[in-house]
Design an enzyme around this catalytic site. Sequence first.
Site, PDB file in Angstrom:
ATOM      1  N   PHE A   1      45.973  -0.692  -9.956  1.00  0.00           N
ATOM      2  CA  PHE A   1      46.436  -1.172  -8.598  1.00  0.00           C
ATOM      3  C   PHE A   1      47.525  -0.826  -7.910  1.00  0.00           C
ATOM      4  O   PHE A   1      48.554  -0.856  -8.720  1.00  0.00           O
ATOM      5  CB  PHE A   1      46.201  -2.841  -8.670  1.00  0.00           C
ATOM      6  CG  PHE A   1      44.847  -3.365  -8.708  1.00  0.00           C
ATOM      7  CD1 PHE A   1      43.976  -3.675  -7.651  1.00  0.00           C
ATOM      8  CD2 PHE A   1      44.127  -3.648  -9.937  1.00  0.00           C
ATOM      9  CE1 PHE A   1      42.800  -4.248  -7.825  1.00  0.00           C
ATOM     10  CE2 PHE A   1      42.812  -4.312 -10.178  1.00  0.00           C
ATOM     11  CZ  PHE A   1      42.132  -4.627  -9.098  1.00  0.00           C
ATOM     12  N   ASP A   2      47.597  -0.462  -6.788  1.00  0.00           N
ATOM     13  CA  ASP A   2      48.740  -0.267  -6.170  1.00  0.00           C
ATOM     14  C   ASP A   2      49.066  -1.649  -5.862  1.00  0.00           C
ATOM     15  O   ASP A   2      48.476  -2.477  -5.702  1.00  0.00           O
ATOM     16  CB  ASP A   2      48.364   0.556  -4.709  1.00  0.00           C
ATOM     17  CG  ASP A   2      49.626   0.555  -3.837  1.00  0.00           C
ATOM     18  OD1 ASP A   2      50.792   0.769  -4.397  1.00  0.00           O
ATOM     19  OD2 ASP A   2      49.526   0.203  -2.686  1.00  0.00           O
ATOM     20  N   ALA A   3      50.330  -1.900  -5.335  1.00  0.00           N
ATOM     21  CA  ALA A   3      50.924  -3.267  -4.942  1.00  0.00           C
ATOM     22  C   ALA A   3      50.797  -3.525  -3.372  1.00  0.00           C
ATOM     23  O   ALA A   3      49.989  -4.232  -3.037  1.00  0.00           O
ATOM     24  CB  ALA A   3      52.241  -3.073  -5.502  1.00  0.00           C
TER      25      ALA A   3
ATOM     26  N   ASP B   1      45.981   1.714  -0.906  1.00  0.00           N
ATOM     27  CA  ASP B   1      45.925   1.906   0.550  1.00  0.00           C
ATOM     28  C   ASP B   1      46.150   3.157   1.022  1.00  0.00           C
ATOM     29  O   ASP B   1      45.906   3.455   2.183  1.00  0.00           O
ATOM     30  CB  ASP B   1      46.549   0.659   1.180  1.00  0.00           C
ATOM     31  CG  ASP B   1      48.058   0.898   1.217  1.00  0.00           C
ATOM     32  OD1 ASP B   1      48.619   0.798   0.195  1.00  0.00           O
ATOM     33  OD2 ASP B   1      48.730   1.189   2.150  1.00  0.00           O
TER      34      ASP B   1
END
Length: 227
Positions: free
Chosen positions: A7-9, A179
């Site tokens: 997961f990106d933050a 994103d």
Amino acid sequence: MYQVLLFDADNTLFDFDACERQAMQETFARHDIVLTEEMKRCYHAINQDLWDRYEHGEVSRETVVYARFEALFARFSISQDAVGFEHAYQAALARGHQLMEGAVELLDDLQGRYRLFLVSNGVVDTQYQRLRDAGLTKYFERIFLSEEVGWRKPQKAFFEPVLHAARPCVREELLLIGDSPSSDIAGANAVGIDCIWMNPHGRTLPTGLHVSGEIRTLHELHAILER
């Protein structure tokens, strides 16, 4: 079948836009500077350009964070210590940990079913404080921040320790959710792992990049994982 989710933050789990708005308003008010809409637009353009150059290896992370307010203040003839202002802004940003809708519920559901890693280009002190304050640290087996890794997304070298930590899982069992086309999607493409584009605003994917799926909200990730 996927075993490891990366997961990106920012703007994937954290509602970074909301965190940024709050930090900007707080920091400008504390320094008695009226933050106009024109200044906001100018800051975002400067900041985006610097981060794009960082992802392409043209400038350092330090240049990004210390040049953006200097450039903004020069543009609007504001007499202010840009370095001190940046430190105050980072402190305010670290206190902001607004989450994307459904983030905690999603991680609660995924924990124990998948191995969860966090992969981010964000500033180390800011990211760790926000993760702690939001109660997200407990969900992740490993946290990879570019400042600590020594490389940044989308560079292949950033993902080398990630792939090593994911063993014995192979690349086909990894899925990145992020994103940013230029860092998340391009990085996943570069190392041959699948990726899901978190795209709440319905942007067009740049030519040459490939995704395994696209979501507008975190709630939609369940359907992709259950395919």
